[in-house]
Design an enzyme around this catalytic site. Structure first.
Site, PDB file in Angstrom:
ATOM      1  N   CYS A 172      51.320  24.305   5.341  1.00 53.10           N
ATOM      2  CA  CYS A 172      51.579  23.928   3.950  1.00 53.10           C
ATOM      3  C   CYS A 172      51.286  25.049   2.960  1.00 53.10           C
ATOM      4  CB  CYS A 172      50.756  22.691   3.587  1.00 53.10           C
ATOM      5  SG  CYS A 172      50.987  21.323   4.739  1.00 53.10           S
ATOM      6  N   HIS A 221      56.299  16.510  -0.900  1.00 53.07           N
ATOM      7  CA  HIS A 221      55.668  17.673  -0.280  1.00 53.07           C
ATOM      8  C   HIS A 221      56.500  18.214   0.879  1.00 53.07           C
ATOM      9  CE1 HIS A 221      52.899  20.325   1.624  1.00 53.07           C
ATOM     10  NE2 HIS A 221      52.353  19.460   2.454  1.00 53.07           N
ATOM     11  N   CYS A 228      45.538  22.909   0.847  1.00 52.14           N
ATOM     12  CA  CYS A 228      45.067  22.707   2.213  1.00 52.14           C
ATOM     13  C   CYS A 228      46.247  22.821   3.167  1.00 52.14           C
ATOM     14  CB  CYS A 228      44.414  21.334   2.353  1.00 52.14           C
ATOM     15  SG  CYS A 228      45.516  19.941   1.986  1.00 52.14           S
TER      16      CYS A 228
END
Length: 428
Positions: free
Chosen positions: A93, A384, A414
């Site tokens: 990510c 996301h 994160c």
């Protein structure tokens, strides 16, 4: 330039396509088509058609083997000059923020004058592969030189071999999903369901207000007939969120993470243009903000640390590098992978024990002003797409700083694998 002279890294601006829940409006699109659209958005916005950029760094978390250099193929498919070099990066990510940090370092040291960091992800076009046994048969078949060898490749074949291996985003070392890991963190830090739902509700409300105010108008480019993030729920209420069942811990009766306070699987792409001040000035491009610091960190989640707690470490080290306190910021952009992750991070920074024992600090980092957190919403509201989130956040924060006229913003992301990446943007 002198080896000891560092140039300022200017953030010129960003562009992204609307983010959409997986298997909805982008189910016929690919990482290549989405990433190309994000790059073209920058080209149109900043007059980059036919321009040779110093480098493009981009990537995707979920990708096909054919996308072995996705970034370069996207450049060749875009309006940018084909002379633009590009490389593909992957840090879960944190992919596009890591690309931005790498490219920023090259600009700072004079290796290049301009760059684009970007990311794209889709689980609507996830690679479906056969199990290893059948895959080896296909390799033998491809190498066979006679009918006998071709027939031998399928000796002992069973229909069950045709069952494809399902895509899996779980941690290879624990066989647990990110949501399952985050449930453990929520229990460790005593983060309740109501707190998580409240944060998710506020994210949707803030993003909806930002849309109504036109904040996203120049950050979004229409794609495939879509003009708006389709996960955003302007009509979200705490009552609706409270009706949702646990998504990752359904058996114990103690689960607090739901589909409402966790990010959905999302398709989308984003990109950010960064440059030296001279390059921007020559082209008459305004500077929104400057990238001043970046830092990565990891945790040993196999040994019991929270999988998504690495940003607490990255930020602590970043503050030391910058000689700043946690309170020295006008905006905080903390990626909302899960509401619980954000809340665990904030609670850890306030914990004297955690800051002493894990971060090696004499005192807790302390609390932040909640009115400065994700002020136009974040991942819980807009979605996301793994590799696209970092540059979405950078573009958002740079615009917020430009609108304010001056200030400083902290980014915390994160990632899977027990990693985290943090950065600071400033506008003098």
């Amino acid at each position: 330039m002198s080896p000891t002279t560092l140039r300022r890294v200017a953030i010129i601006g960003g562009s992204r396509i609307p983010f959409c829940r997986s298997n909805t409006l982008y189910q016929d699109e690919s990482n290549l088509s989405m990433l190309t659209a994000a790059l073209n958005g920058l080209a149109d916005k900043f007059g980059l058609a036919g321009v040779e950029i110093g480098e493009v760094g981009a990537g995707a978390v979920i990708s096909h083997s054919k996308d072995w250099n996705l970034a370069r193929e996207a450049v060749l498919s875009s309006k940018l000059s084909p002379l633009t070099s590009a490389y593909t990066v992957q840090m879960a990510c944190g992919t596009s923020l890591q690309a931005l940090a790498q490219l920023g370092g090259k600009i700072a040291t004079g290796q290049i004058d301009s760059a684009i960091a970007a990311g794209s992800d889709t689980t609507s076009d996830a690679p479906i592969v056969f199990g290893s046994h059948f895959a080896k048969r296909l390799i033998k078949l491809a190498n066979a030189k006679s009918l006998g060898e071709r027939l031998a490749a399928f000796k002992g074949f069973r229909l069950r071999e045709l069952k494809p291996a399902s895509p899996n985003a779980g941690e290879p070392r624990t066989k647990m999903s990110m949501g399952q890991h985050c449930e453990i963190m929520a229990k460790q830090w005593q983060i309740g369901r109501a707190e998580q739902d409240q944060l998710a509700y506020e994210s949707h409300k803030k993003a909806a207000a930002a849309y109504a105010d036109g904040f996203f108008d120049d950050l979004l480019v229409p794609f495939a007939g879509v003009t708006r993030d389709n996960h955003l729920r302007a009509d979200s209420t705490l009552e609706k969120l409270a009706t949702l069942k646990p998504a990752f811990d359904r058996e114990s009766g103690q689960g607090t993470l739901t589909a409402g306070n966790s990010t959905p699987l999302t398709d989308g792409a984003s990109a950010v243009l960064l440059a030296s001040e001279d390059w921007a000035r020559e082209r008459g491009l305004p500077v929104l903000a400057y990238l001043t610091y970046a830092k990565t960190a990891s945790v040993d989640f196999v040994a019991g640390e929270g999988l998504l707690m690495a940003p607490t470490v990255a930020v602590a080290r970043l503050l030391k590098d910058a000689n700043l306190t946690l309170q020295d910021f006008d905006f905080y952009e903390i990626h909302e992978a899960f509401a619980a992750q954000v809340l665990c991070t904030l609670r850890a920074w306030e914990s004297a024990d955690y800051c002493r024992d894990r971060l090696g600090l004499d005192a807790p980092l302390g609390a932040i002003d909640p009115t400065k957190l994700n002020v136009v919403g974040s991942s819980l509201a807009v979605g996301h797409p793994f590799a696209a989130t970092g540059t979405r956040i950078v573009a958002t924060l740079a615009k917020l700083l430009a609108q304010r006229g001056s200030g400083r913003g902290l980014i915390s992301v994160c990632t899977a694998g027990g990693m985290g990446i943090a950065a600071i943007l400033e506008r003098p």
